[in-house]
Design a protein around this motif. Structure first.
Motif, PDB file in Angstrom:
ATOM      1  N   TRP A 122      33.827  39.660  47.853  1.00 45.80           N
ATOM      2  CA  TRP A 122      32.934  40.803  48.105  1.00 45.80           C
ATOM      3  C   TRP A 122      31.569  40.294  48.580  1.00 45.80           C
ATOM      4  N   ARG A 127      36.054  43.567  52.584  1.00 48.69           N
ATOM      5  CA  ARG A 127      36.146  44.942  52.105  1.00 48.69           C
ATOM      6  C   ARG A 127      37.582  45.441  52.212  1.00 48.69           C
ATOM      7  N   LYS A 128      37.776  46.674  51.701  1.00 51.43           N
ATOM      8  CA  LYS A 128      39.110  47.279  51.649  1.00 51.43           C
ATOM      9  C   LYS A 128      39.792  47.345  53.027  1.00 51.43           C
ATOM     10  N   ASN A 129      39.000  47.576  54.074  1.00 51.48           N
ATOM     11  CA  ASN A 129      39.615  47.720  55.400  1.00 51.48           C
ATOM     12  C   ASN A 129      39.900  46.376  56.081  1.00 51.48           C
ATOM     13  N   GLN A 152      43.227  41.386  46.808  1.00 49.48           N
ATOM     14  CA  GLN A 152      43.974  42.586  46.410  1.00 49.48           C
ATOM     15  C   GLN A 152      43.165  43.449  45.458  1.00 49.48           C
ATOM     16  N   ILE A 154      40.018  43.873  45.600  1.00 47.86           N
ATOM     17  CA  ILE A 154      39.112  44.632  46.475  1.00 47.86           C
ATOM     18  C   ILE A 154      39.889  45.733  47.194  1.00 47.86           C
ATOM     19  N   GLY A 155      41.179  45.487  47.417  1.00 48.06           N
ATOM     20  CA  GLY A 155      42.002  46.462  48.119  1.00 48.06           C
ATOM     21  C   GLY A 155      42.271  46.079  49.560  1.00 48.06           C
ATOM     22  N   ALA A 156      41.895  44.837  49.922  1.00 48.68           N
ATOM     23  CA  ALA A 156      42.143  44.374  51.293  1.00 48.68           C
ATOM     24  C   ALA A 156      43.626  44.068  51.473  1.00 48.68           C
TER      25      ALA A 156
END
Ligand code: ZN
Length: 430
Positions: A122, A127-129, A152, A154-156
């Motif tokens: 981060w 970031r997630k995208n 993961q 973070i959601g990436a």
């Protein structure tokens, strides 16, 4: 500027509060290892320290160091401080010299690892995208797994390609639209080279914007080269299997290495005397894992040379800042009475236009003395120009200006030095 931190409470905590938290955790840690591990109990008894003797952070200096030799002696699970059944994941270092170092993790340790890696990625801007091409080798080694867990969290998107098969790395990077790559800095340069050989421009033919690099000693000059070659921002990651793997530090936008000191308590010591040094002084990095369960390391000597400063960074973080690693004390060479680190030679070479990113330092033994020489690959254009003795002379002068030492440099044909898909071998012995 708004503070955009993964864990604002911890990362911008006033230094006094952080020290309170560290002390509380240190006391719990010493109580825990004393009660649960017979090796640690014996070691503390021998040093005549009881858990109740830890009343301030300074009291950590009463505790004995943990060294790589200790880890070998208790290989593989002798230092585990929980029931073996609590372990859910195990990693190990490559063990190039002797037995590998084993890193066992409980469920909580795995969560902690994901958390500190998310904090680090981060801070780098992931970031997630984002789509992270994970080109560290998957296996016993910690690298790939630590980056995967953090990204993961973070959601990436994690592209689990592992290292090697370089042509495929390029196809996947293009087809999947990777925006970040995680690997060793030298492997990223090899991927760039293969992309160029296939008629692609690393700067414009991909969506890459972030490089998440580690597992290798590299200079600031090499970082600049990697950034220019790919047109990306390159970040350094530092960690060790003995501590948790990657995730020990988080590099911010200002390229400062913030130590995740709420979990990993750092000290700098004089490598010869073991004495603790003041802030800002250079010495050997020592870490104590304050919260890890399965394998807590107490005062582990990393053999890495660095310095630490405290104080608020422009990014808003208050976590202490570690300098770039100057080198491992094991890599230090003494040539004609001069201390030489490979990173210093790299820094000099990167200043010379016409020298590519590929070089090797050749160490040869004459009697009891070491002699050094350097082999460089010129860029293709510079090689075609000829008069390579001019280039060699420029490189020798640049090394002399940094080290005050004459090191002969020889230009060799481009693409003759072996490439690596993991850690580059920059120093060879002949
Ligand atoms: Zn910062």
């Amino acid at each position: 500027m708004t503070l955009e931190l993964w864990d604002k409470k911890i990362e911008s905590m006033p230094s006094e509060k952080l020290k309170e938290l560290q002390l509380k955790r240190l006391k719990e840690l010493i109580n825990r290892v004393y009660a649960n591990n017979k090796y640690y109990k014996k070691k503390l008894n021998e040093a005549k320290v009881k858990p109740s003797d830890i009343k301030s952070l300074k009291d950590i200096e009463k505790l004995p160091f943990l060294t790589k030799n200790d880890l070998r002696e208790y290989y593989p699970f002798g230092l585990v401080c929980t029931e073996i059944d609590e372990i859910v994941e195990v990693h190990a270092s490559s063990g190039t010299t002797g037995k590998p170092v084993v890193g066992p993790y409980t469920r909580n340790d795995v969560d902690l690892w994901g958390e500190v890696m998310a904090r680090s990625l981060w801070a780098n801007g992931l970031r997630k995208n984002d789509r992270m091409q994970n080109s560290y080798g998957y296996g016993l080694f910690t690298g790939a797994h630590g980056f995967e867990k953090g990204a993961q969290k973070i959601g990436a998107m994690v592209i689990t390609i592992s290292s090697g098969n370089t042509k495929r790395q390029i196809d996947v990077m293009k087809d999947f639209g990777s925006t970040a790559i995680a690997c060793t800095p030298s492997y990223s340069l090899y991927i760039a080279e293969v992309a160029e050989d296939n008629g692609l421009d690393p700067k414009s033919d991909f969506n890459l914007k972030l490089g998440l690099f580690g597992a290798e000693a590299w200079s600031e000059e090499m970082r600049t080269n990697v950034e220019k070659r790919w047109g990306i921002t390159a970040h350094e990651h530092y960690g060790l299997t003995e501590i948790i793997g990657p995730g020990v530090v988080s590099e911010c936008k200002h390229k400062k290495l913030h130590i995740n000191a709420d979990h990993f308590y750092p000290e700098i010591i004089d490598p010869n005397t073991g004495e603790t040094l003041e802030n800002g002084e250079e010495g050997e990095l020592v870490f104590t894992t304050l919260t890890k369960e399965a394998f807590p390391a107490i005062r582990f000597r990393t053999k890495d040379l660095a310095s630490i400063v405290e104080g608020k960074c422009e990014c808003g973080r208050t976590l202490p800042i570690q300098s770039r690693i100057k080198g491992r004390s094991d890599d230090m060479m003494k040539v004609k009475g001069v201390i030489v680190f490979p990173s210093q030679i790299e820094a000099a070479l990167m200043q010379v236009s016409g020298v590519s990113d590929n070089y090797q330092i050749v160490k040869s033994k004459k009697g009891d003395m070491y002699e050094l020489s350097v082999e460089i690959e010129p860029t293709d254009e510079r090689w075609a120009e000829g008069h390579l003795d001019n280039l060699e002379k420029k490189a020798e002068d640049e090394i002399y200006s940094i080290l005050n030492l004459h090191v002969p440099v020889k230009a060799i044909e481009p693409k003759t030095i072996p490439r690596s898909t993991g850690k580059a071998k920059r120093v060879i012995e002949r």
